[in-house]
Structures are given as C-alpha cells and as structure tokens.
Design an enzyme around this catalytic site. Structure first.
Site, PDB file in Angstrom:
ATOM      1  N   GLY A  54      46.571  34.766  41.427  1.00 11.49           N
ATOM      2  CA  GLY A  54      45.402  34.774  42.298  1.00 11.49           C
ATOM      3  C   GLY A  54      45.501  35.953  43.247  1.00 11.49           C
ATOM      4  O   GLY A  54      46.594  36.514  43.421  1.00 11.49           O
ATOM      5  N   CYS A  81      52.856  34.689  38.750  1.00 10.35           N
ATOM      6  CA  CYS A  81      52.464  35.586  39.850  1.00 10.35           C
ATOM      7  C   CYS A  81      52.261  34.820  41.164  1.00 10.35           C
ATOM      8  O   CYS A  81      53.221  34.301  41.707  1.00 10.35           O
ATOM      9  CB  CYS A  81      51.245  36.410  39.443  1.00 10.35           C
ATOM     10  SG  CYS A  81      50.986  37.807  40.548  1.00 10.35           S
ATOM     11  N   TYR A  82      51.020  34.679  41.636  1.00  6.02           N
ATOM     12  CA  TYR A  82      50.815  33.922  42.888  1.00  6.02           C
ATOM     13  C   TYR A  82      51.406  32.518  42.743  1.00  6.02           C
ATOM     14  O   TYR A  82      51.952  31.959  43.695  1.00  6.02           O
ATOM     15  CB  TYR A  82      49.312  33.850  43.200  1.00  6.02           C
ATOM     16  CG  TYR A  82      49.002  33.107  44.480  1.00  6.02           C
ATOM     17  CD1 TYR A  82      49.213  33.710  45.714  1.00  6.02           C
ATOM     18  CD2 TYR A  82      48.515  31.799  44.456  1.00  6.02           C
ATOM     19  CE1 TYR A  82      48.940  33.027  46.896  1.00  6.02           C
ATOM     20  CE2 TYR A  82      48.241  31.109  45.635  1.00  6.02           C
ATOM     21  CZ  TYR A  82      48.457  31.728  46.847  1.00  6.02           C
ATOM     22  OH  TYR A  82      48.187  31.050  48.018  1.00  6.02           O
ATOM     23  N   HIS A 168      52.661  38.973  34.356  1.00  2.00           N
ATOM     24  CA  HIS A 168      51.563  38.280  33.671  1.00  2.00           C
ATOM     25  C   HIS A 168      51.833  38.168  32.171  1.00  2.00           C
ATOM     26  O   HIS A 168      51.527  39.089  31.417  1.00  2.00           O
ATOM     27  CB  HIS A 168      50.241  39.013  33.922  1.00  2.00           C
ATOM     28  CG  HIS A 168      49.773  38.860  35.333  1.00  2.00           C
ATOM     29  ND1 HIS A 168      49.009  37.804  35.761  1.00  2.00           N
ATOM     30  CD2 HIS A 168      50.041  39.594  36.436  1.00  2.00           C
ATOM     31  CE1 HIS A 168      48.795  37.895  37.059  1.00  2.00           C
ATOM     32  NE2 HIS A 168      49.414  38.984  37.484  1.00  2.00           N
ATOM     33  N   GLU A 170      50.217  36.493  30.136  1.00  2.00           N
ATOM     34  CA  GLU A 170      48.977  36.237  29.390  1.00  2.00           C
ATOM     35  C   GLU A 170      48.282  37.509  28.916  1.00  2.00           C
ATOM     36  O   GLU A 170      47.391  37.452  28.079  1.00  2.00           O
ATOM     37  CB  GLU A 170      48.005  35.393  30.241  1.00  2.00           C
ATOM     38  CG  GLU A 170      47.354  36.095  31.435  1.00  2.00           C
ATOM     39  CD  GLU A 170      48.216  36.102  32.704  1.00  2.00           C
ATOM     40  OE1 GLU A 170      49.437  35.899  32.596  1.00  2.00           O
ATOM     41  OE2 GLU A 170      47.654  36.338  33.785  1.00  2.00           O
ATOM     42  N   SER A 222      18.782  30.316  20.280  1.00  2.21           N
ATOM     43  CA  SER A 222      18.485  31.675  20.745  1.00  2.21           C
ATOM     44  C   SER A 222      18.702  32.692  19.635  1.00  2.21           C
ATOM     45  O   SER A 222      18.435  33.869  19.805  1.00  2.21           O
ATOM     46  CB  SER A 222      19.422  32.009  21.912  1.00  2.21           C
ATOM     47  OG  SER A 222      20.757  32.045  21.426  1.00  2.21           O
ATOM     48  N   GLY A 223      19.225  32.223  18.495  1.00  2.00           N
ATOM     49  CA  GLY A 223      19.615  33.162  17.447  1.00  2.00           C
ATOM     50  C   GLY A 223      21.105  33.452  17.537  1.00  2.00           C
ATOM     51  O   GLY A 223      21.697  33.980  16.612  1.00  2.00           O
ATOM     52  N   GLY A 224      21.728  33.094  18.658  1.00  2.00           N
ATOM     53  CA  GLY A 224      23.161  33.342  18.838  1.00  2.00           C
ATOM     54  C   GLY A 224      24.000  32.213  18.265  1.00  2.00           C
ATOM     55  O   GLY A 224      23.481  31.157  17.886  1.00  2.00           O
ATOM     56  N   VAL A 225      25.306  32.446  18.254  1.00  2.00           N
ATOM     57  CA  VAL A 225      26.196  31.501  17.588  1.00  2.00           C
ATOM     58  C   VAL A 225      26.377  30.206  18.383  1.00  2.00           C
ATOM     59  O   VAL A 225      26.429  29.121  17.796  1.00  2.00           O
ATOM     60  CB  VAL A 225      27.558  32.172  17.246  1.00  2.00           C
ATOM     61  CG1 VAL A 225      28.253  32.694  18.474  1.00  2.00           C
ATOM     62  CG2 VAL A 225      28.488  31.223  16.524  1.00  2.00           C
ATOM     63  N   ASP A 226      26.434  30.292  19.715  1.00  2.00           N
ATOM     64  CA  ASP A 226      26.738  29.086  20.499  1.00  2.00           C
ATOM     65  C   ASP A 226      25.669  28.009  20.331  1.00  2.00           C
ATOM     66  O   ASP A 226      25.980  26.847  20.051  1.00  2.00           O
ATOM     67  CB  ASP A 226      26.884  29.423  21.994  1.00  2.00           C
ATOM     68  CG  ASP A 226      27.966  30.464  22.248  1.00  2.00           C
ATOM     69  OD1 ASP A 226      28.811  30.648  21.353  1.00  2.00           O
ATOM     70  OD2 ASP A 226      27.946  31.089  23.319  1.00  2.00           O
ATOM     71  N   SER A 227      24.415  28.413  20.522  1.00  2.00           N
ATOM     72  CA  SER A 227      23.367  27.394  20.409  1.00  2.00           C
ATOM     73  C   SER A 227      23.256  26.898  18.971  1.00  2.00           C
ATOM     74  O   SER A 227      22.959  25.731  18.723  1.00  2.00           O
ATOM     75  CB  SER A 227      22.025  27.939  20.910  1.00  2.00           C
ATOM     76  OG  SER A 227      21.601  29.037  20.141  1.00  2.00           O
ATOM     77  N   LYS A 362      34.789  31.373  22.466  1.00  2.00           N
ATOM     78  CA  LYS A 362      33.872  31.886  21.443  1.00  2.00           C
ATOM     79  C   LYS A 362      34.454  31.828  20.016  1.00  2.00           C
ATOM     80  O   LYS A 362      33.797  31.388  19.083  1.00  2.00           O
ATOM     81  CB  LYS A 362      33.534  33.334  21.788  1.00  2.00           C
ATOM     82  CG  LYS A 362      32.406  33.908  20.988  1.00  2.00           C
ATOM     83  CD  LYS A 362      31.194  33.895  21.838  1.00  2.00           C
ATOM     84  CE  LYS A 362      29.949  34.403  21.219  1.00  2.00           C
ATOM     85  NZ  LYS A 362      28.821  34.010  22.070  1.00  2.00           N
TER      86      LYS A 362
END
Ligand code: XMP
Length: 506
Positions: A54, A81-82, A168, A170, A222-227, A362
């Site tokens: 953080g 870290c923090y 870090h 990650e 929406s045409g996107g993958v998520d929806s 995603k």
C-alpha cells in the site's frame, strides 16, 4: 466462499495481481478491504491470509492499520511490502524511513533456507517499491534475506506462521515470485490445487435460478465477452425465460451483431436497431467527451424504448468481473449505479442484479465461456469500448466515415488473426483521422484519409505498450487497407505506449 485465501487490501495499485497469482496456483482467493473485521474474516474460514502492499507509511497518522488479533488467527499469513512493515510495527520490530526510496530492480541474497525460500536461488532479482524499511525484526522473528539497500528483505516467525517479504513477488519483474506463492500456499498453508473457474458455473446457474424463481430475467449484451458469458450462464439456468437485448448503435465492428445473434439464436434476443437516433444525435459533435455523453444518453433512450416494449423484468444479469468488484470496494454494486458494463441503462431502473462472474478475472471468464460452448470468435474478442467506433473516428462521426473505419478495422483484425496474434495482443484496431493527404494510385492523384493502426500489449488496459508487429505484417495490412478500402490512401502505425498516450484515441 470458504477455504481459500483472503488478501487484505492496503491500497497498492496492483493488488489484484496478488489475487491473480494465487488463482494461477489454482487456489481460490478473494480480496477484501484492509478494515474487514476479524469476525468477517473468520466467517469466511480462510486457510491463509495475505497483507498486501500500500502507498502509506506506518508512521502516517491516517495510515491503514490492522486489528493485531488477526495476526493470531492461527492461519499462515504473508505480508507483502506495507504488509510486512505493518506486521513488524505491530509486533515490536523497528520500522524506519529508508534513506532514499528504493524503487525497481534489486539483487536479493537469501540468508536462510526456510520453507518460504525453498527452490529460490541464493541470489535472485526482486522488484522493490518502498519508502520505509524494517530495521530490526520483532521478537521470535528471523531475517530471511537482504539486498544492498534493504537489510531485511524478508522475515518470518514459523512458530506463529507469520511470513513477510519487503519486495513484490506478484509482479513479473520478480522472476522467482511465483515460487514464493507456491511455497506459501502448498508447503506452508498445505493448500491443494482445487480451484478452477469452471467450478463457478454450477453455482452461477443456481444463483440465477434462485433469484429469478418462476419469473423472467434480462441481460444486456454489448458484443463483449463478459456479458456474453453471463448471458450463457443465465441461458443455462432459465432458458427461454431470459430476454437478451443488444443495442445496435451502428458503431459496432464488422460481424459483431451477427455473431451475437448466432451465439444466442435459441433465446429471446432483441437486437434494437438504434442506428438512426445515434447518428442523428452525433451530428456536429467533435469533442471527445461530448461524443461519449451523447452516446451514453442515447443508450438510455434506446433501452427505455425496449423496456416499454417488453415490460419490466425483475432480475438483471450483469457481466461484472472481479476487477470491477475490487475497484468498487470489495462487494460489487448491488443496485446499478454505473452502466459501464451494460452499455448504459436508465438510472431509475430497479432490478435485482445477479452477477455470476463477479469472482472471475477476464481470462477465467474466457475459460468459463469455452466450457459453456460459446463460439471462439466471441470468447476471444478483444476489449471494445462502449461508445464503439465513435471514439476511433477523430472529428464528427458520419455514416460514410464509420463504413471506412469498419472496413479498415476488419482488415487489421483479420491479419492479426491470420498471424496467430489475436490472443496475445490486448487490442489491435484501426483509427480514422480527420484529415486528408495526397497520394497517387494508378497514375492518378488521390486525396484521401489516413488510417492509423494501433496494436497494444497490456495486462489490464491501465498501462500498455505498443506491439512490435513484424514489418511484413504491417506491410500486408497497409497494402490491403489501401487496396480494399475506398478513400484511404495512407496507413501509419502508432508507436506510443500508455502513458503518455491512451489506448483509444478519444
Ligand atoms: P484508454 O483509451 O483509456 O482505454 O487507454 C483503456 C481500456 O478501456 C477501454 N475503454 C472503454 N471500455 N467503455 C468501455 O467499456 C468505454 O467508454 C471505454 N473507453 C476505453 C479501451 O478499449 C481499453 O481497453
């Protein structure tokens, strides 16, 4: 979800990467705000905790703290870290401001060979970013590693199952970072690899069924993958009691409407032809922000028209994904506030919102989509902004310009697909500029538009680098665009990263 790992979020910009890495180890992980109470943590029955990095210093008056009782939960805890500084500070170690802030690559030397550092070479490269450092470890702790400027780069108290690293693990710049996570999860916490995003499909289906009961639900595609994936889960749950709406504002990519129609041919899909009102509203608009506002407003109007046609639905299926949930404070929005995901819904609609993908990143959403049998072309589609091609046309948006851009964009995407690069590139697309230049074709002078090719690599869209596309691929794209798209006589390649530029041009 019981039995996984909880990351307590102390505010570093890339904390979601910690959750990502843990999921990559096939262990379930969720991110909660750092002020989550010990009771709430206990209720989740986590098998391990991570205290994230953080921006604060433990000496700041308003710095986020931690209930010290959490450190006595008896489960393994890893401070990063923090998180390490806070652990040291709370348990009687000495933390002090570093003489100069250490940022970037550092050579680390491991000074012991405890479980956290198993299989990590004696000397390795780590990524540092801190202003304070731990000068002496708390009682019962031992120092595990050092760098030139950080005397205690890692520490542990195995007896209390407390572990910490100053760097870090990650980020990709720490090559042995994944070894640290694997050691912590498998060897120290004894966790098994039992998390797969597909595990959530059954749960999502049950969630939708419970919420909808014998009623009906709506999903805005929406045409996107998520929806699309959220819609596919809802379809599996309630079949023809689902109504899907796709608002065609005339600013979608080539083949987008047809692909959604093909994928959802077995449910009640309403494709709303809203091209005319959108184009009308965009006449004379050249300012990018104004364009976005006009498009947002038209989305709402189009949606209201659909709603008066089909009547109110009680449940809205939304394709919210985990990064959105983390950004909105850990629990996601229960009532719709932001319409980013669904491309604009009226503010005053009151739905019960079901978000079957709210635990997924995603790429995990894509895996679920594959397991549900959605077509590859839909699953691997690159991110596309809600305002569509309008933010890739500089200046006023007009029908003929949209046609030019859509055709050029189709060439770029086709060539990227043929080169096998579609999955490795974050986004590749075309932009149409609001100027013309002189060219020569078939012995005749031309005066046409330039097309910009933009291709970027990115982890999450927040920062990006331009892709070093092979020259012959760029040449093929340019030749095809000029040859196949009327009124274009020049192609240029955008070689700026983000920052300082953005991915979209508007
Ligand atoms: P920028 O242009 O800000 O874009 O670097 C970052 C990422 O966000 C996408 N983007 C949007 N997505 N609605 C969306 O759903 C929007 O209005 C919007 N604007 C940008 C962009 O495509 C990129 O992936």
């Amino acid at each position: 979800m019981a039995g996984g790992v909880i990351v307590l979020d102390f505010g570093a910009q890339y904390n979601h990467l910690i959750a990502r890495r843990i999921r990559e180890c096939e262990v379930f992980c969720e991110v909660l705000p750092c002020n989550t109470t010990i009771e709430a943590i206990r209720a989740k029955e986590p098998r391990a905790l991570v205290l994230s990095g953080g921006p604060a210093s433990v000496f700041d008056p308003g710095a986020p703290r931690l209930d010290p009782a959490i450190l006595d939960l008896g489960i393994p805890i890893l401070g990063i870290c923090y998180g390490m500084q806070l652990m040291a500070f709370l348990l009687g170690g000495v933390v002090r401001p570093a003489q100069d802030r250490e940022y970037g690559r550092a050579e680390m030397e491991r000074t012991t060979s405890g479980s956290l550092f198993e299989d990590v070479p004696q000397n390795s490269v780590v990524w540092m970013s801190h202003g304070d450092l731990v000068e002496s470890v708390p009682p019962q702790f031992e120092a595990l590693a050092r760098t030139k400027r950080t005397p205690i780069a890692a520490m542990a108290c195995p007896k209390r199952n407390l572990w910490a690293v100053q760097y870090h693990p990650e980020v990709h710049h720490t090559p042995e970072g994944m070894t640290i996570f694997r050691n912590f999860l498998y060897k120290i916490a004894g966790l098994a690899k039992d998390w797969k995003p597909e595990n959530l499909v059954k749960r999502g289906i049950e969630e939708v069924r419970t919420a909808v009961g014998s009623g009906r639900a709506l999903v805005a595609l929406s045409g996107g993958v998520d929806s699309a994936v959220a819609g596919a889960i809802a379809r599996a749950a309630i079949g023809d009691r689902l109504t899907a709406v796709l608002i065609d504002h005339g600013l979608l990519r080539e083949g987008e409407v047809e692909e959604v129609q093909d994928a959802f041919s077995d449910i009640d899909l309403r494709v709303v032809d809203a091209r005319e009102p959108f184009f009308k509203a965009l006449v004379g608009i050249t300012d990018p922000e104004q364009k976005r506002k006009v498009i947002g407003r038209e989305f709402i109007r189009a949606f209201e028209r659909v709603q008066s046609e089909i009547g109110q639905r009680d449940v809205l299926i939304q394709g919210t994904v985990y990064p959105d949930v983390i950004e909105s404070g850990g629990q996601g929005a229960r009532t719709i506030k932001s319409h980013h995901n669904v491309g604009g819904l009226p503010e005053d609609l009151t739905f019960h919102v079901v978000e079957p993908l709210r635990w997924l990143f995603k790429d995990e959403v894509r895996r679920v989509g594959e397991s549900l049998g959605l077509p590859e072309s839909l699953i691997w589609r690159q991110p596309f902004p809600g305002p569509g091609l309008a933010v890739r046309i500089i200046g006023e948006v007009k029908g003929d310009k949209v046609e030019v851009l859509r055709a050029a964009d189709a060439v770029v995407r086709d060539e990227i697909r043929r080169a096998g690069l579609e999955r490795s590139i974050w986004q590749a697309f075309a932009v149409l500029l609001d100027l013309r230049s002189v060219g020569v074709m078939g012995d005749a002078r031309t005066y046409g538009y330039p097309i910009v090719i933009r291709a970027v690599e990115s982890q999450d869209g927040m920062t990006a680098d331009w892709v070093r596309l092979p020259y012959d691929l760029l040449e093929r794209m340019a030749a095809r665009i000029v040859g196949e798209v009327e009124s274009v006589n020049r192609v240029v390649y955008d070689i700026t990263s983000k920052p300082p530029a953005t991915i979209e041009w508007e």
